[in-house]
Design a protein around this motif. Structure first.
Motif, PDB file in Angstrom:
ATOM      1  N   THR A  15       7.953  -5.780   0.117  1.00 40.65           N
ATOM      2  CA  THR A  15       7.863  -4.524  -0.902  1.00 40.65           C
ATOM      3  C   THR A  15       7.035  -5.106  -2.105  1.00 40.65           C
ATOM      4  N   ALA A  16       7.449  -6.341  -2.927  1.00 43.18           N
ATOM      5  CA  ALA A  16       6.866  -6.707  -3.905  1.00 43.18           C
ATOM      6  C   ALA A  16       5.583  -7.036  -3.598  1.00 43.18           C
ATOM      7  N   SER A  17       5.075  -7.602  -2.489  1.00 47.02           N
ATOM      8  CA  SER A  17       3.799  -7.922  -2.259  1.00 47.02           C
ATOM      9  C   SER A  17       2.928  -6.704  -2.169  1.00 47.02           C
ATOM     10  N   LYS A  18       3.381  -5.751  -1.372  1.00 43.85           N
ATOM     11  CA  LYS A  18       2.632  -4.561  -1.146  1.00 43.85           C
ATOM     12  C   LYS A  18       2.369  -3.884  -2.470  1.00 43.85           C
ATOM     13  N   LEU A  19       3.340  -3.899  -3.361  1.00 43.52           N
ATOM     14  CA  LEU A  19       3.063  -3.235  -4.822  1.00 43.52           C
ATOM     15  C   LEU A  19       2.041  -4.091  -5.508  1.00 43.52           C
ATOM     16  N   SER A  20       2.184  -5.347  -5.669  1.00 35.83           N
ATOM     17  CA  SER A  20       1.095  -6.057  -6.199  1.00 35.83           C
ATOM     18  C   SER A  20      -0.388  -5.884  -5.535  1.00 35.83           C
ATOM     19  N   ALA A  21      -0.376  -5.935  -4.348  1.00 33.52           N
ATOM     20  CA  ALA A  21      -1.683  -5.545  -3.593  1.00 33.52           C
ATOM     21  C   ALA A  21      -2.305  -4.130  -4.040  1.00 33.52           C
ATOM     22  N   ASN A  22      -1.341  -3.229  -3.736  1.00 29.95           N
ATOM     23  CA  ASN A  22      -1.722  -1.816  -4.113  1.00 29.95           C
ATOM     24  C   ASN A  22      -2.312  -1.776  -5.581  1.00 29.95           C
ATOM     25  N   TRP A  26      -6.044  -0.720  -7.017  1.00 29.77           N
ATOM     26  CA  TRP A  26      -6.350   0.350  -7.962  1.00 29.77           C
ATOM     27  C   TRP A  26      -6.852  -0.095  -9.309  1.00 29.77           C
ATOM     28  N   TYR A  27      -6.623  -1.049  -9.820  1.00 28.72           N
ATOM     29  CA  TYR A  27      -7.022  -1.606 -11.028  1.00 28.72           C
ATOM     30  C   TYR A  27      -8.529  -2.140 -10.840  1.00 28.72           C
ATOM     31  N   PHE A  28      -8.954  -2.612  -9.755  1.00 31.90           N
ATOM     32  CA  PHE A  28     -10.222  -3.015  -9.772  1.00 31.90           C
ATOM     33  C   PHE A  28     -11.181  -1.907  -9.249  1.00 31.90           C
ATOM     34  N   LEU A  29     -10.722  -0.996  -8.630  1.00 29.93           N
ATOM     35  CA  LEU A  29     -11.383   0.279  -8.207  1.00 29.93           C
ATOM     36  C   LEU A  29     -11.525   0.993  -9.483  1.00 29.93           C
ATOM     37  N   PRO A  77      -2.410  -0.385 -14.052  1.00 27.32           N
ATOM     38  CA  PRO A  77      -2.115  -0.662 -12.779  1.00 27.32           C
ATOM     39  C   PRO A  77      -2.069  -2.446 -12.658  1.00 27.32           C
ATOM     40  N   GLU A  78      -2.718  -3.019 -13.798  1.00 25.58           N
ATOM     41  CA  GLU A  78      -2.613  -4.299 -13.825  1.00 25.58           C
ATOM     42  C   GLU A  78      -1.301  -5.154 -14.052  1.00 25.58           C
ATOM     43  N   ARG A  79      -0.652  -4.254 -15.029  1.00 24.25           N
ATOM     44  CA  ARG A  79       0.818  -4.358 -15.351  1.00 24.25           C
ATOM     45  C   ARG A  79       1.808  -4.707 -13.917  1.00 24.25           C
ATOM     46  N   ASP A  80       1.738  -3.610 -13.148  1.00 26.04           N
ATOM     47  CA  ASP A  80       2.229  -3.740 -11.655  1.00 26.04           C
ATOM     48  C   ASP A  80       1.959  -4.616 -10.977  1.00 26.04           C
ATOM     49  N   TRP A  81       0.403  -5.069 -10.975  1.00 25.02           N
ATOM     50  CA  TRP A  81      -0.009  -6.142 -10.372  1.00 25.02           C
ATOM     51  C   TRP A  81       0.631  -7.447 -10.461  1.00 25.02           C
ATOM     52  N   TYR A  82       0.513  -7.697 -11.820  1.00 27.35           N
ATOM     53  CA  TYR A  82       1.188  -9.172 -12.184  1.00 27.35           C
ATOM     54  C   TYR A  82       2.867  -9.269 -12.042  1.00 27.35           C
ATOM     55  N   ARG A  83       3.361  -8.104 -12.429  1.00 28.95           N
ATOM     56  CA  ARG A  83       4.881  -8.076 -12.220  1.00 28.95           C
ATOM     57  C   ARG A  83       5.351  -8.079 -10.619  1.00 28.95           C
ATOM     58  N   GLY A  84       4.442  -7.324  -9.670  1.00 30.92           N
ATOM     59  CA  GLY A  84       5.010  -7.433  -8.436  1.00 30.92           C
ATOM     60  C   GLY A  84       4.539  -8.790  -7.637  1.00 30.92           C
ATOM     61  N   ARG A  85       3.480  -9.532  -8.282  1.00 35.81           N
ATOM     62  CA  ARG A  85       3.169 -10.826  -7.783  1.00 35.81           C
ATOM     63  C   ARG A  85       4.317 -11.864  -8.155  1.00 35.81           C
ATOM     64  N   ALA A  86       4.753 -11.538  -9.437  1.00 35.06           N
ATOM     65  CA  ALA A  86       5.635 -12.619 -10.049  1.00 35.06           C
ATOM     66  C   ALA A  86       6.920 -12.637  -9.291  1.00 35.06           C
ATOM     67  N   ARG A 130      13.974  -3.781 -12.909  1.00 34.79           N
ATOM     68  CA  ARG A 130      14.312  -2.255 -12.870  1.00 34.79           C
ATOM     69  C   ARG A 130      13.264  -1.751 -13.417  1.00 34.79           C
ATOM     70  N   HIS A 131      12.577  -2.307 -14.297  1.00 35.07           N
ATOM     71  CA  HIS A 131      11.263  -1.677 -14.910  1.00 35.07           C
ATOM     72  C   HIS A 131      10.081  -1.305 -13.823  1.00 35.07           C
ATOM     73  N   ILE A 132      10.013  -1.848 -12.904  1.00 34.65           N
ATOM     74  CA  ILE A 132       9.142  -1.511 -11.781  1.00 34.65           C
ATOM     75  C   ILE A 132       9.632  -0.973 -10.475  1.00 34.65           C
ATOM     76  N   GLY A 133      10.951  -0.506 -10.780  1.00 43.69           N
ATOM     77  CA  GLY A 133      11.481   0.018  -9.464  1.00 43.69           C
ATOM     78  C   GLY A 133      11.168   1.139  -8.898  1.00 43.69           C
ATOM     79  N   ASP A 134      10.485   1.902  -9.843  1.00 38.93           N
ATOM     80  CA  ASP A 134       9.954   3.240  -9.377  1.00 38.93           C
ATOM     81  C   ASP A 134       8.801   3.149  -8.615  1.00 38.93           C
ATOM     82  N   HIS A 135       8.036   2.028  -8.831  1.00 44.78           N
ATOM     83  CA  HIS A 135       6.676   1.822  -8.144  1.00 44.78           C
ATOM     84  C   HIS A 135       6.611   0.962  -7.050  1.00 44.78           C
ATOM     85  N   LEU A 136       7.982   0.531  -6.537  1.00 47.52           N
ATOM     86  CA  LEU A 136       8.230  -0.146  -5.476  1.00 47.52           C
ATOM     87  C   LEU A 136       7.960   0.546  -4.224  1.00 47.52           C
ATOM     88  N   PRO A 137       7.322   0.234  -3.264  1.00 52.25           N
ATOM     89  CA  PRO A 137       7.232   1.046  -1.980  1.00 52.25           C
ATOM     90  C   PRO A 137       8.528   1.207  -1.306  1.00 52.25           C
TER      91      PRO A 137
END
Length: 294
Positions: A15-22, A26-29, A77-86, A130-137
């Motif tokens: 789940t966290a990897s998918k959040l990071s990848a998505n 979107w950031y690079f797009l 989107p880069e914030r969720d990318w970094y946090r999801g990867r971490a 919890r701060h990224i809970g709403d964004h997790l797939p």
């Protein structure tokens, strides 16, 4: 469990990897769309038409470009990318400690003890995220958090776990870092060459414009935008920085790899795994920290 079988990570990792990848996508797009709109605006600024609708189109392109910039700033989107990867990397390294019976998930009179400790760890990092809970797939929420392959790997004897860890963790990580170092080094050279060509083209057109002042159409501004975008892209991707960092990490892993033959008992193996996992996560943790403070 054979060395050729991949380790299946907990559902939270996926789940966290998918959040990071998505989020990375979107950031690079958004960055690419912004660059394309700026390039289009520079082309329209050449005033190839005096029609009023032409200037309206130019204004709309600039408005769209501003909208993309604001969206990227607002959504971050880069914030969720970094946090999801971490989050994903933290789960992965702890998963390997559990499977290898390394501290704090060492042998116990009852296997339910390390299982409970592992679940408690997952719960603690989930509470901290919890701060990224709403964004997790949500599609991976029903997956196992302690997978059958994790239990099968943990049940192996010391020599089998050593062999599996060497092949599927140490060598895999060393190969990954070495490969990524080469990719980033080649990408850095390639984008620098592209930028040099763009700047040289702009210089040549500028000199030709001096020699032919009567010619109205000189696409110098669009080419400058292209060159600037290439420079911005190399800064965003940090090719040189990542190449150097990944190369050092690959060498460090190579040094650690040679120590596995010296491991003779469970206590030594536990210390070895913790040292290796610290090396694997150090570069990534530092990179995420640098990105998060920008």
């Amino acid at each position: 469990m054979s060395a050729s079988q991949p380790l299946v990570y907990p559902g939270l990792y996926d789940t966290a990897s998918k959040l990071s990848a998505n989020s990375q996508y979107w950031y690079f797009l958004l960055v690419c769309v912004e660059y394309c709109l700026l390039f289009l605006a520079s082309v329209l600024s050449l005033n190839v038409s005096y029609d009023g609708n032409y200037h309206v189109a130019t204004a709309l392109v600039l408005i769209l470009s501003l909208g993309v910039l604001i969206s990227r700033f607002w959504l971050k989107p880069e914030r969720d990318w970094y946090r999801g990867r971490a989050l994903a990397e933290s789960i992965k390294t702890t998963c390997w400690k559990y499977c290898m019976r390394a501290e704090p998930f060492g042998d116990a009179p009852n296997v339910h003890v390390p299982r409970a400790e592992f679940r408690a760890f997952l719960r603690s990092i989930l509470d901290a995220s919890r701060h990224i809970g709403d964004h997790l797939p949500s599609d991976g929420a029903a997956s196992d958090q302690i997978t059958p392959s994790m239990e099968s790997l943990r049940a192996l004897d010391l020599d089998e776990r050593k062999a599996f860890y060497d092949a599927n963790r140490i060598r895999e990580q060393r190969g990954w870092y070495a490969k990524k170092a080469g990719i980033n080094k080649r990408a850095s050279k390639r984008w620098v060459c592209y930028g040099v060509v763009a700047y040289l083209t702009a210089i040549v057109l500028t000199l030709l414009r001096i020699a032919n002042p009567s010619w109205d159409f000189w696409p110098i501004d669009p080419i400058i935008v292209i060159a600037s975008s290439m420079l911005g892209w190399t800064q965003i991707k940090k090719f040189n920085e990542l190449s150097a960092s990944y190369t050092l990490t690959a060498h460090e892993i190579g040094i650690i790899q040679g120590k596995i033959e010296e491991v003779k008992d469970e206590k030594q193996f536990s210390s070895f795994v913790n040292e290796a996992e610290q090396a694997f996560s150090r570069e990534h943790t530092q990179w995420v920290a640098r990105q998060s403070h920008q």
